[in-house]
Scaffold this motif. Structure first.
Motif, PDB file in Angstrom:
ATOM      1  N   PHE A 164       0.810  -1.222   0.000  1.00 53.79           N
ATOM      2  CA  PHE A 164       0.000   0.000   0.000  1.00 53.79           C
ATOM      3  C   PHE A 164       0.842   1.271   0.000  1.00 53.79           C
ATOM      4  CE2 PHE A 164      -3.096  -2.664   2.696  1.00 53.79           C
ATOM      5  CZ  PHE A 164      -3.635  -3.232   1.567  1.00 53.79           C
ATOM      6  N   MET A 167       1.615   3.176  -3.440  1.00 51.43           N
ATOM      7  CA  MET A 167       0.519   3.578  -4.312  1.00 51.43           C
ATOM      8  C   MET A 167       0.634   5.101  -4.412  1.00 51.43           C
ATOM      9  SD  MET A 167      -3.498   3.292  -3.140  1.00 51.43           S
ATOM     10  CE  MET A 167      -3.207   3.924  -1.460  1.00 51.43           C
ATOM     11  N   THR A 168       0.831   5.601  -5.611  1.00 54.77           N
ATOM     12  CA  THR A 168       0.940   7.060  -5.696  1.00 54.77           C
ATOM     13  C   THR A 168      -0.425   7.684  -5.443  1.00 54.77           C
ATOM     14  OG1 THR A 168       1.764   8.959  -6.928  1.00 54.77           O
ATOM     15  CG2 THR A 168       0.533   7.341  -8.214  1.00 54.77           C
ATOM     16  N   ILE A 169      -0.432   8.753  -4.672  1.00 56.29           N
ATOM     17  CA  ILE A 169      -1.662   9.530  -4.507  1.00 56.29           C
ATOM     18  C   ILE A 169      -1.433  10.954  -5.028  1.00 56.29           C
ATOM     19  CG2 ILE A 169      -2.607   8.152  -2.604  1.00 56.29           C
ATOM     20  CD1 ILE A 169      -1.615  10.326  -0.658  1.00 56.29           C
ATOM     21  N   TYR A 246      -4.230  13.346   3.932  1.00 55.34           N
ATOM     22  CA  TYR A 246      -3.411  12.417   3.150  1.00 55.34           C
ATOM     23  C   TYR A 246      -3.733  10.962   3.520  1.00 55.34           C
ATOM     24  CZ  TYR A 246      -0.616  16.627   2.270  1.00 55.34           C
ATOM     25  OH  TYR A 246      -0.209  17.882   1.904  1.00 55.34           O
ATOM     26  N   SER A 248      -6.404   9.759   4.844  1.00 50.87           N
ATOM     27  CA  SER A 248      -7.742   9.365   4.388  1.00 50.87           C
ATOM     28  C   SER A 248      -7.754   9.100   2.882  1.00 50.87           C
ATOM     29  CB  SER A 248      -8.782  10.437   4.746  1.00 50.87           C
ATOM     30  OG  SER A 248      -8.611  11.597   3.967  1.00 50.87           O
ATOM     31  N   GLU A 249      -6.993   9.867   2.122  1.00 49.53           N
ATOM     32  CA  GLU A 249      -6.971   9.650   0.671  1.00 49.53           C
ATOM     33  C   GLU A 249      -6.486   8.239   0.332  1.00 49.53           C
ATOM     34  OE1 GLU A 249      -7.796  11.934  -2.194  1.00 49.53           O
ATOM     35  OE2 GLU A 249      -9.038  12.298  -0.440  1.00 49.53           O
ATOM     36  N   GLY A 250      -5.445   7.800   1.018  1.00 50.92           N
ATOM     37  CA  GLY A 250      -4.938   6.446   0.765  1.00 50.92           C
ATOM     38  C   GLY A 250      -5.906   5.381   1.240  1.00 50.92           C
ATOM     39  N   ILE A 252      -9.168   5.670   1.544  1.00 47.23           N
ATOM     40  CA  ILE A 252     -10.324   5.652   0.626  1.00 47.23           C
ATOM     41  C   ILE A 252      -9.979   4.860  -0.636  1.00 47.23           C
ATOM     42  CG2 ILE A 252     -11.823   7.080  -0.841  1.00 47.23           C
ATOM     43  CD1 ILE A 252     -11.472   9.317   1.346  1.00 47.23           C
ATOM     44  N   ASN A 253      -8.793   5.093  -1.171  1.00 45.80           N
ATOM     45  CA  ASN A 253      -8.381   4.309  -2.347  1.00 45.80           C
ATOM     46  C   ASN A 253      -8.464   2.814  -2.056  1.00 45.80           C
ATOM     47  OD1 ASN A 253      -7.808   6.558  -3.871  1.00 45.80           O
ATOM     48  ND2 ASN A 253      -5.599   6.257  -3.955  1.00 45.80           N
ATOM     49  N   ILE A 254      -7.911   2.421  -0.921  1.00 47.49           N
ATOM     50  CA  ILE A 254      -7.866   0.988  -0.589  1.00 47.49           C
ATOM     51  C   ILE A 254      -9.280   0.444  -0.366  1.00 47.49           C
ATOM     52  CG2 ILE A 254      -7.069  -0.692   1.162  1.00 47.49           C
ATOM     53  CD1 ILE A 254      -4.913   0.311  -0.838  1.00 47.49           C
TER      54      ILE A 254
ATOM     55  N   THR B 168      -7.567   7.839  -6.254  1.00 47.32           N
ATOM     56  CA  THR B 168      -6.924   9.102  -6.624  1.00 47.32           C
ATOM     57  C   THR B 168      -5.459   8.838  -6.939  1.00 47.32           C
ATOM     58  OG1 THR B 168      -6.560  11.418  -6.073  1.00 47.32           O
ATOM     59  CG2 THR B 168      -6.213   9.876  -4.287  1.00 47.32           C
ATOM     60  N   ILE B 169      -4.974   9.470  -7.995  1.00 49.39           N
ATOM     61  CA  ILE B 169      -3.538   9.429  -8.277  1.00 49.39           C
ATOM     62  C   ILE B 169      -2.977  10.854  -8.240  1.00 49.39           C
ATOM     63  CG2 ILE B 169      -3.589   7.263  -9.601  1.00 49.39           C
ATOM     64  CD1 ILE B 169      -3.523   8.935 -12.189  1.00 49.39           C
ATOM     65  N   ARG B 180     -14.204  13.506  -5.075  1.00 52.74           N
ATOM     66  CA  ARG B 180     -12.786  13.695  -4.729  1.00 52.74           C
ATOM     67  C   ARG B 180     -12.068  14.357  -5.906  1.00 52.74           C
ATOM     68  NH1 ARG B 180     -10.559   8.175  -3.713  1.00 52.74           N
ATOM     69  NH2 ARG B 180      -8.928   8.982  -2.359  1.00 52.74           N
ATOM     70  N   ASN B 253       0.077   1.218  -9.495  1.00 46.74           N
ATOM     71  CA  ASN B 253      -0.583   1.149  -8.180  1.00 46.74           C
ATOM     72  C   ASN B 253      -1.290  -0.191  -8.002  1.00 46.74           C
ATOM     73  OD1 ASN B 253       0.208   3.716  -7.452  1.00 46.74           O
ATOM     74  ND2 ASN B 253      -1.839   4.620  -7.476  1.00 46.74           N
TER      75      ASN B 253
END
Lengths: 322, 322
Positions: A164, A167-169, A246, A248-250, A252-254, B168-169, B180, B253
């Motif tokens: 994890f 993973m670029t955000i 930051y 939360s963004e990761g 949420i992606n997961i 999100t990337i 988002r 990702n």
């Protein structure tokens, strides 16, 4: 019956005998740097296991399984460690050699897995989660993780799934040590948080804040930072808010990717969770794609043994189960 | 024996009888807008199924399974459609009502799944992939996907897992319709590519390029764009390079997260894959975290039935298998 777990870290190789209630009944550690070649390490691991068994008076027929958590990519078919940067391993026939070194009586009981997968297995089993789909996200110096789906750990083709942290955000963000830019762990690891805090502490308002009392980047740590938040320090609180965005963004992606029943947070950052967990959950619940659905992921703190230093050993001892 | 698949889309509800070799032997379609309430839709689906069986002379005991692909979140325990934005569904007891409408002889054979999961199941089975860990990424107007691990589709707690498009990337990037910013599909969908191309076509060099001949955003499509690339148009080629960077970032990702044996690309974008697939693979292989490992994900184009419009029906008919 007993299981034996071995956790290979960059500093130590730790091995322990684990009983039916997931307690370590005997533990031994050696320095990783004392073994310079893969073969030496394999011999040393076999030696550790035999030592442990002898001193705990555990015979081979009392051992259900022996598991090794390895920090690298693995090949289940050949039993090779494909690549382990911290150990300098490349295409090492690890499993075959370890079985040989342990001898016939134990050979059939030997398993290996990526160390982060082992940790997730340990957390999942000892935490007794009632979750078909389970994600553990470990937030420390970096960010790692493990995923369990339908009772099996998600290994991927080389046992290195659930990376994890990389993973670029933010594809045009800060440089990451992995060669890309803006990876999740650059922003949301403890290290990422400390970078934010340090930067804020150098601003004019930051210098007057509690964070401003620290004069060197190395002196700044989670304890100092969260203490400042607890005392109501405005600069620290603002940093925490930015950090939570930051994080939360990761997350949420997961969640959008796995929709797990449970996403559990572990690692250093969770020590101060009382200061941010509700806010984090709120940010996540507002951002997930399935937010209009009445059934969604439950976010919680790890409740198994993962906060003890022994997660690596216990998880490794339980690899055979998943 | 036969299976029946039903694909609920925003425009049409399509149903088909699928034979043992995954061919559709009979197909019927109705307009989604002709059914205004959930109950009406369920009755209409049951009607479609019965019509099909009658006209193909397939009796209940010749049907192995009936599967429905639903564009929304689902609850496996209650059989409810939790939320389906395009259908206006919220907490609809879909499975129970459909079973009732189909009658006793068929009730036990009814399954449902998210439509993207159904498509992945269809691709995986008809493409005959030899992959324990399989990811399908569908790149069309948006980006969707499906994941199969150890022979089972990754559903998640509400059947809406693998929402790759809403990863999100670029957390401070363009606004996404999900609320988002900077989601993968905003950059890497066909729509994202067309946005890039349109923007480039309005620049001074763009106006002189083949893309500059298009005077309205709506006129620009994949055919025009890739035709320009094929003819060596510099502006179009530059746009494609930028697009491939975005696409590779999302794919990297997903590989870092799943380490699948195979990641297959499907959807509209793959029609022109000869123009970019090698470059894309190269970008991905240089960016993945496990790039030093000798075993990694194979990227390929979908080879099953997913490019036909019937993937939804065939996949739905095969839900019961996974």
């Amino acid at each position: 019956m007993f299981r034996i777990g071995i956790d290979i870290g960059g500093t130590n190789i730790a091995a322990g005998i684990v009983d039916e209630s997931y307690k370590i009944v005997k533990k031994k550690t050696i320095k990783t740097r004392n073994v310079s070649t893969p073969s030496e390490m394999i011999q040393a691991i076999a030696g550790l296991v035999k030592d442990l068994m002898k001193s705990a008076m555990v015979k081979a027929d009392m051992v259900t399984a022996i598991g090794v958590g390895v920090p690298g990519t693995l090949d289940p078919e050949s039993g090779k460690v494909l690549y382990a940067n911290n150990l300098g391993f490349e295409d090492v026939p690890f499993l075959t050699e370890l079985k040989k070194a342990l001898g016939e009586e134990l050979a059939d009981k030997v398993y290996f897995d990526n160390d982060a997968n082992a940790a997730a297995i340990g957390e999942y089993i000892t935490g007794d989660y009632n979750a078909k789909n389970f994600v553990m996200m470990t937030i420390g110096t970096g960010i790692g993780g493990g995923v369990i789906i339908n009772g099996r750990v998600l290994r991927g083709c080389n046992y290195a799934a659930a990376e994890f942290g990389h993973m670029t955000i933010n594809f045009d963000g800060v440089d990451c040590n992995c060669g890309r830019k803006g990876c999740f762990e650059d922003y949301a690891s403890v290290e990422g948080l400390m970078n934010l805090a340090w930067e804020a502490s150098r601003s004019s308002s930051g210098k007057k804040s509690l964070l401003g009392k620290v004069s060197k980047r190395e002196e700044l740590d989670g304890e100092i930072f969260f203490d400042a938040v607890r005392k109501g320090d405005k600069v620290a609180k603002k940093v925490l808010d930015e950090y939570l965005f930051y994080l939360s963004e990761g997350i949420i992606n997961i969640i959008n990717i796995f929709q797990p029943d449970v996403l559990t947070l572990s690692g250093g950052i969770t020590k101060a969770a009382d200061l941010y967990l509700d806010k984090l959950k709120d940010l996540v619940s507002k951002g997930i794609y399935s937010r209009n659905s009445s059934k969604n992921t439950e976010i919680m703190l790890s409740k198994g043994i993962s906060d003890s230093g022994d997660i690596g050993i216990i998880g490794a001892a339980l690899i055979y189960k998943m």
